[in-house]
Design an enzyme around this catalytic site. Structure first.
Site, mmCIF file in Angstrom:
data_model
loop_
_atom_site.group_PDB
_atom_site.id
_atom_site.type_symbol
_atom_site.label_atom_id
_atom_site.label_comp_id
_atom_site.label_asym_id
_atom_site.label_seq_id
_atom_site.Cartn_x
_atom_site.Cartn_y
_atom_site.Cartn_z
ATOM 1 N N TYR C 139 0.881 -1.173 0.000
ATOM 2 C CA TYR C 139 0.000 0.000 0.000
ATOM 3 C C TYR C 139 0.917 1.222 0.000
ATOM 4 O O TYR C 139 1.630 1.456 0.979
ATOM 5 C CB TYR C 139 -0.843 -0.076 1.270
ATOM 6 C CG TYR C 139 -1.984 0.912 1.416
ATOM 7 C CD1 TYR C 139 -2.290 1.866 0.464
ATOM 8 C CD2 TYR C 139 -2.787 0.874 2.560
ATOM 9 C CE1 TYR C 139 -3.350 2.742 0.640
ATOM 10 C CE2 TYR C 139 -3.853 1.735 2.744
ATOM 11 C CZ TYR C 139 -4.118 2.673 1.787
ATOM 12 O OH TYR C 139 -5.170 3.546 1.975
ATOM 13 N N LYS C 167 -1.332 -1.354 -4.138
ATOM 14 C CA LYS C 167 -2.393 -0.361 -4.105
ATOM 15 C C LYS C 167 -1.718 0.984 -4.027
ATOM 16 O O LYS C 167 -1.065 1.305 -3.014
ATOM 17 C CB LYS C 167 -3.320 -0.573 -2.896
ATOM 18 C CG LYS C 167 -4.599 0.258 -3.007
ATOM 19 C CD LYS C 167 -4.905 1.056 -1.789
ATOM 20 C CE LYS C 167 -5.783 2.230 -2.133
ATOM 21 N NZ LYS C 167 -6.285 2.925 -0.943
ATOM 22 N N VAL C 209 -9.357 1.254 -6.209
ATOM 23 C CA VAL C 209 -9.800 1.166 -4.817
ATOM 24 C C VAL C 209 -10.272 2.565 -4.418
ATOM 25 O O VAL C 209 -9.543 3.313 -3.786
ATOM 26 C CB VAL C 209 -8.647 0.678 -3.916
ATOM 27 C CG1 VAL C 209 -9.132 0.447 -2.489
ATOM 28 C CG2 VAL C 209 -8.022 -0.609 -4.462
#
Lengths: 307, 307, 307, 307
Positions: C139, C167, C209
């Site tokens: 992330y 992400k 996302v």
């Protein structure tokens, strides 16, 4: 020539400033570089930007660059000139010189070194626009200026007529999109992100100011053509080829020199290898590339079909 | 006059640059300000620093400031001149102008706007020192320059004779201490932290360059005298009085203008209130103080016994 | 359920965590939110991300969220769980809890608070992957973590099997593109930039996302469908509608609260207005939106056709 | 024991957390370290701070550390415990555990990872103080937390009884001075700047929390004694000896590991060399020092008279 009737669009490379080995402006090479760019069909030229080493050029050299390019272009395409300095009074001096030398528009950043409030940044652009009586483009380059022009500020200055355009080198495409959607008709949104031209055009930008465009102007002209035609697959393929070519900026490692020195050094090495300019010299105090690093640049040219 | 035989020490205020309401250098007020400072017994003057609004002055104004101050001082105390610009070639132009106008030493920062590697920062100072043939002081101001001069870099450049001193406005007193302990004899460590003069002298600094020293040079002269005599209690009391006076920089709120504009605006307002200069005008694009904010400055003067 | 045979693609919203007015997890509302998202056709769920207020939830609350969502989803779509903490040992504790509660994959950032070297960041992800025996997604969120995962680091960790995906909430689409082009088959590149979904997919990302996807999952599902079909004009139109809707994050001004509080507060207010959750409560110490600010959120819903 | 009747003063080292080679808390070594510190005459202990690797310890390990130290100290000197986590609810969990284990006071930072407004930071400390019913010290560590506690915020929270003290590791001695001058009676200003103890005490701080105090607590006790007696020359000499010793944090180069890893690694190596703890192990993902780097640490010990 003046600016186009509509707005600035297309490919407007920030023109590198060739130097002789002792650091003088190499006007012969500069003229050849202009021919190289114009011959590829670019839509305008931006002199005295970051890729031009404007921060390293003396006032005398800056004036010589504008004069040389303006005289050679002779109105065929517009010439934008950077007026890169810390505050309003100093920017105004550069802007006046550039306009006197025949530039069609002025490009200026927010104040730097001086730490200013957004209200002072607005005042800065407003004073410049009012004084120069020529088109003013804001240059957003947070990595050098250490402040970001936010969308509201740019849109306000677009709406009140202070700015005719924005050159965005912030890498912040969400803000770029917000500005592109809301800017008034005639306002020109130009991206300096040379690896994101297809996506910038998809989200509403009108043109691109790619440092790498010095090395491969034909590639950027094709890329913009494809994108403008809505041929996104072909645009993406061209952009990905240019991304590979851009790898040249990593020829010199970060442990040895600043990222700016590595990028400008690589662009100049590539231009010399391509026979466009005579010397790859960069300005002081930038550290030059080694022969091995230049060989890596050559490999990138070959891999991109420019060998 | 030249630099002192030993090294720069004591109080060396960064001289504010008085402006007329239309933004020209007010040389009559500048001369009175120089008398105000010299009359208080300061040990030198630093023109064209941050408190001088060097970032806002045109080349013409910069030259006028150096000429005016050098001529008026007439060798009584040394005059250091800032050569504030982005890179080596541009700094050299300013340095040559300042030295031609009679400055005794040049003060320069690391490159800014251009993003450089520490090896390029060293090269920058070395080229400048070699070219100018005059004493060079490094100016560490990370809040404007966006890089920090680390101790090893400064000590190397002190050892090889590139630098005769450091003006540290980083606020990083641990690094300042490391440099002060290890610097060669004759190297001058000057702090720009006007609220930490007693502690800077305790840890080994040789002098101070306080922006607030424009307003109350007598206070800083007393403070340094107490500290030099080892009278730390009296030094601390004087420093705390000056800390109260420094509160004037918060007269204008951060929501309205940059912190630099608020500080310079307050210093100039105080100098006008004290009758030293004629106008509190600051350079564009700085936002001026309101009358209410100037009244807060006046309160600080009164509270510090200068009313 | 396990991860899809290929890789994570499509719309994977970071699920907001509804709270009761006294700050407990509102599991009834959470279940309704999951239905709202799954009903719109999203491809997976990401619990305990930034939009989930993971940084504000206690360990007990975090476990409850994973258990509630996993049980309700019952394998219909994959559930990714954030393991947001400062360093390897602490991340491992969260990861084990989440996996025990049935999560299909773990999402972790680089260390934060602790200041680590890139070699330590690599070691961090490698230790986690080795210990958990489950898919690990990196992330990248520099605005919270204060370091950036560079392309070489991510590509190395993709090549050695440490990571199954990235992400990216850095906003740096040039690095995203570099990773997307060079990542091994099966590696999933997901963007968290909810205003740049069409462009992210154009340049090679596999999914999105979007925090705003809580409010309008149908919009993001349509957007991804258009982009996947190469219908860039329709994708852009949908993205621009969502950009207008996203304006709700500016309902509360920066002078009153953090930008995170304003965004989460707006998303929760919108979810309550749409009847999905019972309360718009945000966790301490976030400042809540006023009624007037909630009215601005409602206007954005109406303008986007969700009123 | 409870906090002293007056306020926290003197030397309060942040206690390192010895680990076994497999990463468990080495309670036997921890107890010996506590004896080493208490035997030198320190005035309190701070467990679970940055030098304690609090960011790397699991909840279980954190509790074990507090229990071990509190039990061993048995009220002889106060024990402060860090409650280092991202937001109010998570900090409260740690604070309750630490207080249940017998800590005398809680030390907490502003929220991190979550990006909060100053009003939310104030709310954070106020909620914590209200909930815990025990003394709360604010920990200002911008290099980890990425926000700075400004003087007005701290002074407001001192005045309303939220905070009993400040542990300042910002390095910003001008703000420290402003707070020390204006804080209410009984408020304790502690500096974490281990190279600036004499100057911090000169400008009004009440104590010091030096990471290096693990290695040489006697040195810091002498330093504070000299400063408190107004013997600034002796204080400075002791401080300069400790500055030389602190050079151990540069034994491992920045190209190989984070600066935190290098510092904690050096402190632990020195404690092992001095026979205080059994292993120099640091927590994951920190890179350990090599034998050559440990030899440099040994040289620093010898040079400082601790060999």
């Amino acid at each position: 020539m003046n600016l186009p009737a509509g707005r600035l669009t297309g490919v407007i490379p920030p023109v590198c400033t060739p130097l002789t080995p002792d650091g003088a402006v190499d006007t012969r090479s500069l003229v050849r570089l202009v021919d190289h760019l114009a011959g590829a069909g670019v839509d305008g030229l931006f002199v005295l930007g970051s890729s031009s080493e404007a921060a390293y050029l003396t006032d005398h050299q800056r004036r010589l660059v504008v004069e040389t390019v303006v005289r050679h272009v002779a109105g065929a395409i517009p010439v934008l000139a950077g007026a890169i300095d810390m505050t309003t009074p100093r920017v105004l001096d550069h802007a006046e010189t550039a306009l006197a030398a025949g530039a069609d528009a002025v490009v200026a950043t927010a104040p730097f070194y001086a730490r200013t409030h957004p209200a002072e940044i607005a005042r800065h652009f407003q004073r410049i626009a009012k004084e120069i009586g020529a088109p003013l483009v804001a240059y957003d380059l947070p990595s050098s200026v250490h402040s970001k022009l936010d969308a509201d500020l740019v849109l306000d200055l677009a709406a009140d007529g202070t700015l005719v355009g924005l050159k965005d080198s912030s890498g912040d495409q969400a803000t770029l999109r917000t500005i592109a959607i809301s800017a008034p008709t005639g306002f020109s949104v130009l991206t300096g992100s040379e690896l994101l031209v297809d996506t910038a055009l998809l989200l509403g930008a009108h043109g691109v100011v790619p440092g790498l465009g010095n090395v491969d102007p034909h590639g950027y002209v094709r890329l913009v053509k494809h994108a403008t035609a809505g041929e996104w697959g072909r645009a993406r393929a061209e952009q990905e080829r240019l991304l590979g070519l851009f790898g040249m900026v990593d020829a010199a490692p970060p442990a040895r020199m600043g990222r700016g020195s590595a990028a400008i050094g690589a662009f100049k090495a590539a231009l010399r290898l391509r026979g466009v300019i005579d010397h790859a010299t960069t300005a002081e105090p930038q550290i030059p590339l080694t022969d091995d690093e230049v060989a890596l640049v050559a490999q990138r040219l070959t891999a991109a079909g420019l060998g």
